[in-house]
Enzyme design. Structure first.
Site: not given
Ligand code: ADP
Ligand code: ASP
Ligand code: MG
Length: 918
Positions: A774, A778
């Site tokens: 995750d 980003k």
């Protein structure tokens, strides 16, 4: 002698003010009239109306229907009070729905009794549907359909039942006896029409006017019963009109004024109930003011009485900006100028008869339109613009006041090279149209003069085409005219507003709205008074066009249709935030956010007007239908009356993200916290961004990084203002931030993970956080935003999930086994601590070296990254401008509230891009 002045056939309105009678205070009048009554001239005109139409205190003489001055013989003169013309009078007009039932008639009577005006004249329509029933009687009789007899019985029954409800004693007996007498006369007359198979216009007018005679009698009887002295006026005795060639009538004000004075002298009363719709010709033949003519009656009476005000009572709160049956969002127009009201009514806003304005405008008498069923609304005031404009806030309103449509039209296009520069062509064309007896509603000719096109009622177009073809036969044969084309099934849409005259851009906005709704305009006309822009469109497009233009001028400029995809934790929170904030946004910032669709993976709920967000969960659960993305998008975007559409993807789904390109191409804006599109295959990302730059649609994804923190926008702001990004480094995971902020030596790493899970900071399976993917997404989003062309696979990610546990069992099993690996992490922490440092799990975008990493790093205890608490995110931008001291953004970067808040703020950014005030 006042009555001896010669009768003028028809006076213009301007002569009204010089009425010779107004000078006198007292006049002589008659107490006995030997009249050449209408009954002598017209076999069916009532002969006994004198007694029926007088109030109980009126003089006891026999007055036949209408008396011309030539007919008068004075027997004896008595002194009587002159008709008190002037602003002590108020005029009320009650439409058919206002007197549609006995309760409603009772209600009207109450309003009349309570009205505190010194004097009042009440003009009343037939009970609703009655005029239609009367016309239907004639249609049946002249088509030799003997069911007219039963249809007439229905008319009798309706009025009888109403009278039984309302009246008693002598009042009831009198009314019923008149009613039966009228019905038996009508039966005889309809029989004659049946035999002849034809009804003349005066026969028809006589028959259809009975609705008003009965309703006026009923109402006046009820008003008297309620204790107010009241006289009933058969307006055929007073109103004199001249028929015109165009199936209209023109009032003869001077003669009507004379008759009014005379009528009043015999029936002096401060409350008069008068029939709407009906009148007489100068030869005392009963006639009507044509369909919906009671408004016109009231206006003529307003002028004759020089009344203070004319109030038109109907079944809507006033004049709406568009027909409320067609545009649910139409708003009440508080004030209209006479011109505007006139244009609106002319173009089919049937709340007001088009001819109502002129009589009262001459004397500056205001008209107020009010709803009998909603007395708390003050209605629409129609008056001179100066008076209107002084009102506060008036200047702020839209230059277009209202929209109206006319259906059932056809366009005729006369085209040819031989028309240019030939004087008299237009005269020839319209001469032929006149000969065909057609009414031209709109004309348009381009200055090249190659074609003239005009709109006529559909039912007249064949006659028009035939007349034109015969008139221009030679020109057609010689090729000077190439065609006379008929385009059927058209409608007119008119935008009306006095301020359009001084406001540039009105037509641009109008046509833009039509274009957005994909509506083809066939012809255009705007007179140089600029009060009205008229467009001709296909009939089937009419309502859509009306809604589209109405919303463009009347809805907030930033009305946004929204579709929410994924009503889970973030989407659900967003919907709740929208629910709580929508009213404030609308009121303070004129931003109108309408959620038209909510879809989960299985169920969706759609609405054309906007979902009630206070119950969205119930609606979705109980009334939801099977989710289907195409239908969902079609519904949200298909509402052409809302100029902007945004789809908000609150899922974490690549499948939904794969639609963005298509949506943007169709002109839909996209807002999302879903990282999948921007961190997916580079090529797709580049395509998406390129499309976004070319088009005027917006794609916002602030909440993909740092939830509600301004990270993407800060980066974009730096880039757009010419700064050069050197490095972005940050703690991007709220979960890992929480874990390392609490992993301070008092507990094992696995305990810190467990605590984070229990506090609800982790994904259901904490490995999804610990794996670092995750964070990598980003990092890639920020890297790409900074111009690096990297794939997700180019980012080395240090996973915190011990290798042996990567594939093993459930989340619970993982948590059970994790303590076995605590030692390794404890050692690293210890080493760091010895060096005066802490462990932090960070993502890095190294723009200078064009790479990114996700890893566990050590930071000095004084470093900003070491100062965090809770689940804070922190991101440091090192740039050319911020080289020594990086620009730092810090704050809570996880959780439904802040993520939904980030999405919400993107929605508001969109609204401001679309023109919302700041
Ligand atoms: P009445 O019988 O009282 O004369 P009408 O039926 O003639 O009433 O006129 C009122 C109706 O006009 C309303 O019920 C409404 O549906 C319709 N209407 C059409 N356009 C408009 C408009 N712009 N504003 C208000 N009403 C309108
Ligand atoms: N009753 C007449 C009609 O229906 C006149 C009116 O109501 O205005 O046309
Ligand atoms: Mg009406």
């Amino acid at each position: 002698m006042a009555f001896a002045s010669p009768i003028s056939p028809s006076y213009s309105l301007h002569n009204l003010s010089s009425n010779p009678f107004s000078k006198h205070n007292k006049i002589l009048t008659l107490n006995k009239i030997q009249s050449f009554s209408l009954s002598h001239r017209h076999p069916f005109f009532r002969v006994d109306c004198g007694s029926r139409w007088q109030g109980k205190d009126s003089l006891n003489y026999s007055l036949y229907s209408s008396v011309t001055s030539a007919d008068i013989l004075l027997d004896e003169a008595v002194e009587k009070t002159q008709f008190p013309k002037g602003d002590t009078w108020s005029i009320h007009k009650f439409g058919g729905t206002c007197v549609g039932t006995s309760e409603r008639i009772q209600n009207v009577a109450d309003i009349i009794v309570k009205d505190e005006s010194e004097r009042k004249l009440v003009v009343v329509s037939a009970m609703s549907k009655v005029t239609d029933m009367m016309y239907d009687l004639i249609d049946r009789a002249q088509s030799r359909d003997d069911s007219y007899v039963t249809a007439l019985d229905a008319v009798l029954e309706k009025h009888k039942l109403t009278a039984l409800d309302l009246l008693e004693g002598d009042d009831l007996a009198n009314f019923l006896s008149w009613l039966h007498q009228d019905i038996s006369n009508l039966k005889a007359m309809l029989r004659a029409i049946y035999i002849a198979g034809h009804a003349t216009e005066s026969f028809s007018d006589f028959v259809v006017g009975h609705g008003e005679l009965w309703s006026a009698q009923l109402l006046s009887a009820v008003v008297r019963k309620n204790g107010l002295d009241c006289t009933c006026m058969d307006t055929r005795e007073v109103l004199v009109v001249n028929p015109t060639s165009s199936n209209q009538v023109d009032p003869d004000y001077l003669e009507s004024g004379r008759r009014l004075e005379k009528w009043y002298s015999h029936n002096p009363s401060n409350t008069i109930v008068a029939t709407g719709f009906i009148a007489s010709t100068p030869l005392n033949i009963p006639t009507t003011l044509k369909r919906d003519g009671s408004d016109f009656s009231a206006a003529i009476m307003g002028a004759l009485f020089r009344a203070r005000q004319v109030t038109i009572w109907t079944d809507v709160d006033g004049v709406y900006s568009a027909d409320p049956r067609k545009v649910s969002e139409a708003v009440i127009l508080k004030k209209l100028s006479y011109q505007e009201a006139w244009e609106m009514s002319y173009f089919g806003a049937n709340v007001l008869h088009p001819r109502t304005i002129i009589p009262v405008m001459v004397y500056d008498i205001p008209i107020v339109i009010r709803n009998i069923f909603n007395l708390s609304e003050c209605g629409t005031m129609i008056c001179r613009p100066a008076g209107c404009e002084n009102e506060n806030g008036q200047r702020m309103e839209s230059p277009v006041k209202g929209f109206a449509t006319i259906d059932n039209l056809a366009l005729v296009n006369v085209e040819g090279t031989g028309m240019a520069g030939v004087p008299g062509t237009a005269s020839d064309i319209f001469g032929a149209v006149r000969d065909a007896g057609a009414n031209v509603i709109m004309i348009s000719q381009a200055s090249s003069e190659h074609s003239v096109c005009f709109a006529v009622p559909e039912k007249e177009v064949n006659a028009v085409a035939a007349a034109l073809e015969s008139r221009f036969r030679q020109a057609l044969d010689a090729g000077r005219l190439s065609q006379i084309a008929v385009i059927p099934n058209c409608s007119i849409l008119a935008a009306v507003g006095q301020k359009m005259a001084s406001t540039p851009g009105v037509s641009a906005t109008l046509f833009n709205a039509l274009a957005k709704a994909n509506i083809n305009v066939r012809a255009i006309a705007q007179g140089c008074s600029e009060y009205n822009i008229t467009v001709v469109i296909k009939r089937e497009d009419c309502i859509r066009a009306l809604q589209a233009v109405h919303s463009r001028f009347y809805l907030s400029r930033t009305t946004i249709a929204m579709g929410i995809i994924g009503p889970g934790l973030i989407g659900g929170t967003l919907l709740d935030q929208l629910r709580d904030q929508a009213a404030v946004l609308k009121e303070k910032f004129n931003i109108d956010l309408r959620v038209l669709g909510i879809t989960g993976s299985r169920t969706m709920f759609l609405s054309n007007t906007g979902i009630d967000l206070s119950i969205w969960r119930d609606l979705l659960r109980e009334k939801g239908e099977k989710a289907e993305m195409q239908k969902f998008v079609q519904c949200v975007h298909g509402n052409h009356s809302i100029p902007n559409t945004v789809l908000v993807d609150c899922t974490a789904d690549s499948y939904v993200a794969s639609y963005y390109h298509d949506w943007l191409r169709q002109g839909l804006h996209v807002i999302t916290p879903n990282k999948k599109a921007n961190s997916g295959p580079l090529e797709q990302y580049l395509k998406l961004r390129a499309l976004q730059r070319q088009s005027y649609t917006h794609y916002f994804y602030e909440a993909t990084v740092g939830a509600g923190l301004p990270i993407v926008s800060t980066l974009q702001g730096l880039l757009e203002t010419g700064d050069k990004i050197l490095r972005i480094e940050g703690i991007f995971s709220g979960t890992l931030s929480y874990i390392f902020n609490n992993f301070v030596g008092t507990q094992a790493f696995s305990e810190a993970v467990k605590e984070a899970k229990e506090a609800g900071y982790t994904e259901p399976d904490p490995r999804d956080d610990l794996s670092g993917t995750d964070v990598a997404r980003k990092v890639i989003i920020l890297a790409r935003e900074s111009g690096l062309k990297l794939e997700l696979s180019d980012i080395p990610v240090q996973s915190l999930v011990p290798e042996p546990l990567k594939a093993s069992g459930s989340a619970e099993e993982f948590l059970l086994q994790l303590p076995q690996f605590d030692e390794d992490m404890a050692e690293r922490r210890q080493e760091a601590e010895v060096a005066g440092e802490v462990l932090r799990y960070v993502g890095v975008v190294d723009v200078v070296n064009q790479k990114g990493t996700v890893e566990l790093r050590r930071y000095k205890k004084e470093h900003p990254f070491a100062q965090l608490s809770g689940s804070d995110n922190i991101i440091a931008f090192t740039t050319q401008r911020y080289e020594k001291q990086p620009l730092i953004v810090r704050g809570p970067g996880a959780g439904a509230e802040v993520t939904a808040g980030g999405v919400f703020s993107d929605i508001l950014r969109l609204a401001s891009y679309l023109g919302a005030p700041s």
